[in-house]
Design an enzyme around this catalytic site. Structure first.
Site, PDB file in Angstrom:
ATOM      1  CE1 TYR A   1      15.680 -20.622   5.437  1.00  0.00           C
ATOM      2  CE2 TYR A   1      16.269 -21.756   7.457  1.00  0.00           C
ATOM      3  CZ  TYR A   1      16.411 -21.587   6.099  1.00  0.00           C
ATOM      4  OH  TYR A   1      17.300 -22.375   5.406  1.00  0.00           O
TER       5      TYR A   1
ATOM      6  CD  GLU B   1      24.720 -21.406  -0.633  1.00  0.00           C
ATOM      7  OE1 GLU B   1      25.129 -21.122   0.502  1.00  0.00           O
ATOM      8  OE2 GLU B   1      23.849 -20.743  -1.237  1.00  0.00           O
TER       9      GLU B   1
ATOM     10  CG  LEU C   1      22.527 -17.850   3.511  1.00  0.00           C
ATOM     11  CD1 LEU C   1      21.252 -17.038   3.258  1.00  0.00           C
ATOM     12  CD2 LEU C   1      22.251 -18.958   4.500  1.00  0.00           C
TER      13      LEU C   1
HETATM   14  N1  PDD Z   1      21.252 -23.598   6.660  1.00  0.00           N
HETATM   15  N2  PDD Z   1      24.047 -22.069   2.718  1.00  0.00           N
HETATM   16  C1  PDD Z   1      22.779 -22.497   2.783  1.00  0.00           C
HETATM   17  C2  PDD Z   1      22.020 -22.685   1.515  1.00  0.00           C
HETATM   18  C3  PDD Z   1      22.174 -22.734   4.043  1.00  0.00           C
HETATM   19  O1  PDD Z   1      20.900 -23.147   4.105  1.00  0.00           O
HETATM   20  C4  PDD Z   1      22.949 -22.560   5.215  1.00  0.00           C
HETATM   21  C5  PDD Z   1      22.382 -22.797   6.586  1.00  0.00           C
HETATM   22  C6  PDD Z   1      24.278 -22.122   5.089  1.00  0.00           C
HETATM   23  C7  PDD Z   1      25.155 -21.872   6.287  1.00  0.00           C
HETATM   24  O2  PDD Z   1      24.796 -20.665   6.930  1.00  0.00           O
HETATM   25  P1  PDD Z   1      25.040 -20.494   8.505  1.00  0.00           P
HETATM   26  O3  PDD Z   1      26.489 -20.758   8.772  1.00  0.00           O
HETATM   27  O4  PDD Z   1      24.708 -19.083   8.756  1.00  0.00           O
HETATM   28  O5  PDD Z   1      24.140 -21.473   9.178  1.00  0.00           O
HETATM   29  C8  PDD Z   1      24.787 -21.874   3.829  1.00  0.00           C
HETATM   30  C9  PDD Z   1      20.569 -23.772   7.932  1.00  0.00           C
HETATM   31  C10 PDD Z   1      21.431 -24.341   9.006  1.00  0.00           C
HETATM   32  C11 PDD Z   1      19.278 -24.540   7.712  1.00  0.00           C
HETATM   33  O6  PDD Z   1      18.594 -24.196   6.765  1.00  0.00           O
HETATM   34  O7  PDD Z   1      18.955 -25.419   8.504  1.00  0.00           O
END
Ligand code: PDD
Length: 285
Positions: free
Chosen positions: A33, A180, A205
């Protein structure tokens, strides 16, 4: 508002949208996703999200039912149909519906689902107050670099945080090093003015917001040290913050009940948030 979804080639009212109970996303969490922010009806940092989606699909040998180049138009159309000004677009691709068997099905077509969510990102109260973080063991699988829809470990981590009145969980590995957040990237700013964040070494991630923030650090007079940091180190930095597409940059004001710095959002974090908001507006498509 936000009552239209896109499912396998059709825009449909969300209450009428249907996916088979045999869909492998539902049965196995067999899918990937993306979540991208929307400001003023436009997609933020879209190229970064698209290229991560492409990589996630490749890493799990999953095809897209629609050419990836068409996804942007589908998302824009959905934003327009839902009249979304500020919030998120959620997009998921699974390996489709087939008789339940672990190996890849020969004849299934992937399922594509897109929906939107209204969210106050810019004026979120948490940006002013900061958030409280709880640390929890990272019990996830080894391919955290893939944006997999299998999120049970993150659900449990976030719930453990919420149960203690916190807004985010910072997960740590067996060696006591922070990986994280449950749904965000984790950062500390040391007393020497260095941003420390774990490198994209497969254990996290690769956050799109993280990447943009590291490119903006210089404008804040901050240097970067991409290395793992321990829970112990995280308890005594000058500042701490998290980043994600759904929140941009949020100050962390306490970890496991211990205040970070003065227990209020740090000035450099606030500046990074402002810089990111400017970047987001420029990147909007
Ligand atoms: N989550 N690490 C994890 C485990 C995440 O699920 C997310 C983002 C991030 C940040 O990635 P980015 O800056 O590309 O959004 C880091 C999204 C927002 C979610 O699952 O809703």
């Amino acid at each position: 508002m936000n009552d239209v979804a896109y499912v396998n080639g059709e825009f449909t009212r969300i209450q009428d949208a249907r996916v088979s109970v045999l869909d492998r996303g539902f049965l196995f969490g067999d899918g990937v996703y993306e979540v991208a922010a929307v400001l003023e009806g436009k997609l933020i940092d879209y190229e970064a999200h698209l290229s991560r989606l492409e990589r996630s699909l490749r890493e799990v040998a999953l095809g897209s039912p629609t050419p990836l180049t068409d996804l942007c138009e589908i998302q824009r159309e959905l934003i327009a149909r839902n009249g979304l000004r500020e919030g998120l677009v959620y997009l998921q691709i699974t390996r489709g519906a087939a008789a339940r068997d672990f190996g890849f099905p020969k004849d299934a077509s992937p399922t594509l689902v897109v929906f939107t969510q209204e969210k106050n990102i810019l004026a979120a109260p948490a940006a002013r107050t900061g958030i409280a973080v709880k640390t929890v063991r990272d019990i996830r699988w080894a391919r955290r670099d893939i944006k997999s829809i299998s999120l049970l470990a993150q659900v449990l981590a976030k719930q453990a945080a919420v149960a203690e009145g916190c807004q985010e969980a910072w997960m740590f590995d067996d060696d006591g090093m922070v990986t994280e957040g449950a749904s965000s990237s984790s950062f500390i700013i040391t007393k020497q003015g260095v941003i420390v964040t774990r490198p994209n070494d497969g254990s996290i991630l690769p956050g799109c917001t993280r990447k943009a923030i590291l490119a903006l650090a210089d404008e804040c007079g901050l240097s970067i040290d991409e290395r793992a940091f321990s829970v112990e180190e995280a308890l005594d930095p000058a500042e701490a913050f998290v980043t994600s597409a759904s929140t941009f940059v949020l100050p962390v004001v306490s970890i496991d009940g211990d205040p970070i710095g003065a227990g209020i959002p740090g000035d450099r974090t606030k500046r990074l948030r402002e810089l990111y908001i400017s970047f987001a507006r420029v990147s909007a498509t």
